[in-house]
Design an enzyme around this catalytic site. Sequence first.
Site, PDB file in Angstrom:
ATOM      1  N   ARG A 130       0.820  -1.233   0.000  1.00 38.10           N
ATOM      2  CA  ARG A 130       0.000   0.000   0.000  1.00 38.10           C
ATOM      3  C   ARG A 130       0.846   1.272   0.000  1.00 38.10           C
ATOM      4  O   ARG A 130       0.392   2.348   0.384  1.00 38.10           O
ATOM      5  CB  ARG A 130      -0.977   0.031   1.173  1.00 38.10           C
ATOM      6  CG  ARG A 130      -1.958  -1.110   1.133  1.00 38.10           C
ATOM      7  CD  ARG A 130      -3.191  -0.839   1.969  1.00 38.10           C
ATOM      8  NE  ARG A 130      -4.119  -1.938   1.824  1.00 38.10           N
ATOM      9  CZ  ARG A 130      -4.090  -3.049   2.546  1.00 38.10           C
ATOM     10  NH1 ARG A 130      -3.180  -3.190   3.499  1.00 38.10           N
ATOM     11  NH2 ARG A 130      -4.954  -3.997   2.339  1.00 38.10           N
ATOM     12  N   LYS A 152       3.742  11.442 -11.300  1.00 39.83           N
ATOM     13  CA  LYS A 152       2.884  10.611 -12.148  1.00 39.83           C
ATOM     14  C   LYS A 152       3.597   9.280 -12.385  1.00 39.83           C
ATOM     15  O   LYS A 152       4.725   9.248 -12.873  1.00 39.83           O
ATOM     16  CB  LYS A 152       2.613  11.288 -13.496  1.00 39.83           C
ATOM     17  CG  LYS A 152       1.571  12.394 -13.418  1.00 39.83           C
ATOM     18  CD  LYS A 152       1.209  12.881 -14.807  1.00 39.83           C
ATOM     19  CE  LYS A 152       0.175  13.991 -14.746  1.00 39.83           C
ATOM     20  NZ  LYS A 152      -0.101  14.571 -16.076  1.00 39.83           N
ATOM     21  N   GLU A 194      11.088  18.722 -24.529  1.00 30.87           N
ATOM     22  CA  GLU A 194      10.379  19.023 -23.274  1.00 30.87           C
ATOM     23  C   GLU A 194      10.988  20.259 -22.590  1.00 30.87           C
ATOM     24  O   GLU A 194      10.286  21.008 -21.915  1.00 30.87           O
ATOM     25  CB  GLU A 194      10.408  17.817 -22.320  1.00 30.87           C
ATOM     26  CG  GLU A 194       9.696  16.579 -22.852  1.00 30.87           C
ATOM     27  CD  GLU A 194       8.175  16.561 -22.631  1.00 30.87           C
ATOM     28  OE1 GLU A 194       7.626  17.551 -22.101  1.00 30.87           O
ATOM     29  OE2 GLU A 194       7.547  15.557 -23.006  1.00 30.87           O
ATOM     30  N   LYS A 235       8.462  23.069 -13.635  1.00 29.58           N
ATOM     31  CA  LYS A 235       7.533  21.967 -13.373  1.00 29.58           C
ATOM     32  C   LYS A 235       7.188  21.896 -11.889  1.00 29.58           C
ATOM     33  O   LYS A 235       6.026  21.695 -11.524  1.00 29.58           O
ATOM     34  CB  LYS A 235       8.123  20.635 -13.854  1.00 29.58           C
ATOM     35  CG  LYS A 235       7.171  19.489 -13.574  1.00 29.58           C
ATOM     36  CD  LYS A 235       7.300  18.334 -14.490  1.00 29.58           C
ATOM     37  CE  LYS A 235       6.167  17.328 -14.198  1.00 29.58           C
ATOM     38  NZ  LYS A 235       6.247  16.139 -14.999  1.00 29.58           N
ATOM     39  N   GLU A 245      -3.519  17.690 -11.109  1.00 30.79           N
ATOM     40  CA  GLU A 245      -3.962  18.140 -12.440  1.00 30.79           C
ATOM     41  C   GLU A 245      -5.458  18.415 -12.494  1.00 30.79           C
ATOM     42  O   GLU A 245      -6.184  17.904 -13.349  1.00 30.79           O
ATOM     43  CB  GLU A 245      -3.556  17.119 -13.518  1.00 30.79           C
ATOM     44  CG  GLU A 245      -3.580  17.754 -14.917  1.00 30.79           C
ATOM     45  CD  GLU A 245      -2.983  16.852 -16.000  1.00 30.79           C
ATOM     46  OE1 GLU A 245      -1.867  16.346 -15.814  1.00 30.79           O
ATOM     47  OE2 GLU A 245      -3.648  16.682 -17.015  1.00 30.79           O
ATOM     48  N   ARG A 249      -1.880  22.276 -14.064  1.00 26.30           N
ATOM     49  CA  ARG A 249      -0.881  21.268 -14.466  1.00 26.30           C
ATOM     50  C   ARG A 249      -1.102  20.804 -15.912  1.00 26.30           C
ATOM     51  O   ARG A 249      -0.167  20.363 -16.576  1.00 26.30           O
ATOM     52  CB  ARG A 249      -0.904  20.072 -13.500  1.00 26.30           C
ATOM     53  CG  ARG A 249       0.179  19.062 -13.818  1.00 26.30           C
ATOM     54  CD  ARG A 249       0.420  18.060 -12.700  1.00 26.30           C
ATOM     55  NE  ARG A 249       1.437  17.103 -13.100  1.00 26.30           N
ATOM     56  CZ  ARG A 249       2.032  16.241 -12.293  1.00 26.30           C
ATOM     57  NH1 ARG A 249       1.714  16.216 -11.019  1.00 26.30           N
ATOM     58  NH2 ARG A 249       2.952  15.410 -12.752  1.00 26.30           N
ATOM     59  N   ASN A 253       0.859  19.647 -20.655  1.00 23.28           N
ATOM     60  CA  ASN A 253       0.508  18.777 -21.781  1.00 23.28           C
ATOM     61  C   ASN A 253       0.614  19.497 -23.126  1.00 23.28           C
ATOM     62  O   ASN A 253       0.171  18.956 -24.146  1.00 23.28           O
ATOM     63  CB  ASN A 253      -0.923  18.233 -21.605  1.00 23.28           C
ATOM     64  CG  ASN A 253      -1.038  17.369 -20.364  1.00 23.28           C
ATOM     65  OD1 ASN A 253      -0.082  16.692 -19.993  1.00 23.28           O
ATOM     66  ND2 ASN A 253      -2.181  17.410 -19.713  1.00 23.28           N
ATOM     67  N   HIS A 256       1.096  17.604 -26.322  1.00 19.57           N
ATOM     68  CA  HIS A 256       0.953  16.176 -26.042  1.00 19.57           C
ATOM     69  C   HIS A 256      -0.295  15.548 -26.656  1.00 19.57           C
ATOM     70  O   HIS A 256      -0.310  14.356 -26.909  1.00 19.57           O
ATOM     71  CB  HIS A 256       0.978  15.923 -24.528  1.00 19.57           C
ATOM     72  CG  HIS A 256       2.362  15.981 -23.955  1.00 19.57           C
ATOM     73  ND1 HIS A 256       3.128  17.131 -23.994  1.00 19.57           N
ATOM     74  CD2 HIS A 256       3.124  15.043 -23.339  1.00 19.57           C
ATOM     75  CE1 HIS A 256       4.300  16.878 -23.412  1.00 19.57           C
ATOM     76  NE2 HIS A 256       4.323  15.636 -23.014  1.00 19.57           N
ATOM     77  N   HIS A 260       0.643  12.514 -28.686  1.00 17.26           N
ATOM     78  CA  HIS A 260       0.228  11.141 -28.357  1.00 17.26           C
ATOM     79  C   HIS A 260      -0.462  10.495 -29.547  1.00 17.26           C
ATOM     80  O   HIS A 260      -0.282   9.301 -29.806  1.00 17.26           O
ATOM     81  CB  HIS A 260      -0.713  11.144 -27.148  1.00 17.26           C
ATOM     82  CG  HIS A 260       0.007  11.261 -25.840  1.00 17.26           C
ATOM     83  ND1 HIS A 260      -0.628  11.582 -24.661  1.00 17.26           N
ATOM     84  CD2 HIS A 260       1.314  11.097 -25.522  1.00 17.26           C
ATOM     85  CE1 HIS A 260       0.251  11.605 -23.673  1.00 17.26           C
ATOM     86  NE2 HIS A 260       1.443  11.329 -24.174  1.00 17.26           N
ATOM     87  N   HIS A 274       8.823   9.810 -28.086  1.00 19.08           N
ATOM     88  CA  HIS A 274       7.830  10.663 -27.415  1.00 19.08           C
ATOM     89  C   HIS A 274       8.153  12.155 -27.576  1.00 19.08           C
ATOM     90  O   HIS A 274       7.297  12.948 -27.955  1.00 19.08           O
ATOM     91  CB  HIS A 274       7.741  10.287 -25.930  1.00 19.08           C
ATOM     92  CG  HIS A 274       6.886  11.219 -25.129  1.00 19.08           C
ATOM     93  ND1 HIS A 274       5.507  11.255 -25.236  1.00 19.08           N
ATOM     94  CD2 HIS A 274       7.211  12.193 -24.235  1.00 19.08           C
ATOM     95  CE1 HIS A 274       5.027  12.187 -24.428  1.00 19.08           C
ATOM     96  NE2 HIS A 274       6.033  12.774 -23.805  1.00 19.08           N
TER      97      HIS A 274
HETATM   98  N1  GLY Z   1       4.263  15.151 -18.022  1.00 25.10           N
HETATM   99  C1  GLY Z   1       3.215  15.997 -17.607  1.00 25.10           C
HETATM  100  C2  GLY Z   1       2.990  16.012 -16.137  1.00 25.10           C
HETATM  101  O1  GLY Z   1       3.790  15.475 -15.398  1.00 25.10           O
HETATM  102  O2  GLY Z   1       2.014  16.541 -15.683  1.00 25.10           O
END
Ligand code: GLY
Length: 382
Positions: A130, A152, A194, A235, A245, A249, A253, A256, A260, A274
């Site tokens: 957990r 993430k 990026e 960031k 997000e 946040r 993107n 993206h 994507h 990517h």
């Molecule tokens: N790669 C986008 C984020 O971490 O929100």
Amino acid sequence: MTEPLKPGDPIIVDVALGERAYDIVIGRDVLRSLGGRVAALRPGARTAVVTDRTVAKFWLEKTEASLSAAGVATSRIIVDEGEGSKTYAGLEQVSEALIAAKIERNDLVVALGGGVVGDLAGFAAAILRRGVDFVQVPTSLLAQVDSSVGGKTGINSPRGKNLLGAFHQPVLVVADSAVLDSLSPRQFRAGYAEIAKYGVLGDAAFFAWLQANHADIFTGGPAREHAIATSCRAKAAIVARDERETGERALLNLGHTFGHALEAATGFSDRLFHGEGVAVGIVLAAELSAELGLIAPSDAARVGHHLAAVGLPTRLRDIAGFAQEGLADADALMALMAQDKKVKRGRLTLILLQAVGRAVIAPDVEPSLVRDFLKAKLANGA
Ligand code: GLY
């Protein structure tokens, strides 16, 4: 924007998340300090280093030596490299190996690798018993400036990328810029997309600095650490304000949603990394913004010229096999965008530009508008 530091000074960027705050340590050779930092952070903790075969060849011994020298017990878990490990099977392999290595609640998982290893090991840590803490040691530029920061984690479903995961912040990020010397120029460029993204989305001065200094970032001078640190600061500030997000946040993107779709259209293969998809996506977002009258066409061109100047693909036709089905087809690209997590009730959420250095979330874009934009681009040779 701060001035570049002298070589040799590690830069510490704080991710201000209250009791889950952590440091990002950036600099040449900071991998040597990993063991000491881990021992200071979690006295007595054991570690399991999760990595892939290629990274293991270059950096596993140095990582283990640093941990052992600081008296930190360590074991190793090696997965195949590539997205193929970011799967249920990869998660099972890592989770079972962590259990077999007797990693307990107070121990640490160390993710040594690029975005795939960071996402996979981070997610395994999030669900093991957990929740076990983890340390990110990103070895690709893309991971150093994006995926290792912000918590993430996750794996892919056969139905889409990153559809299973958890927000699980690392307790430390150690980004050794010398490790990047072993990347191929193409991988490095993909990560650079990026970095440029942070300038385009929120920092006009940084974008101008990148235009003037990008060569030093590639050759490994102090500009490299400065660019990584500036990206991480950008960031970290956004993540500190909007960890889950629910709003701001989403600006991260930028490029993206298009990117994507292009990655999916090329089968998540070596045809398009990517970061390369993000580069094309940023330019498409800038050009769509110009088409909608949000920015001047010359601003969109400025973004495209810079990304092209470092050798990144910026147009659909730059992508290998462009003429193949799925890539030169606006309807197919729209269908792929509809699979993305950025679609709500049939409306697209896109990140658009109001200026170079000022992105906005456009949460309610009419898909036919984007389809017409792509069709017009394809009719003009894309
Ligand atoms: N790669 C986008 C984020 O971490 O929100």
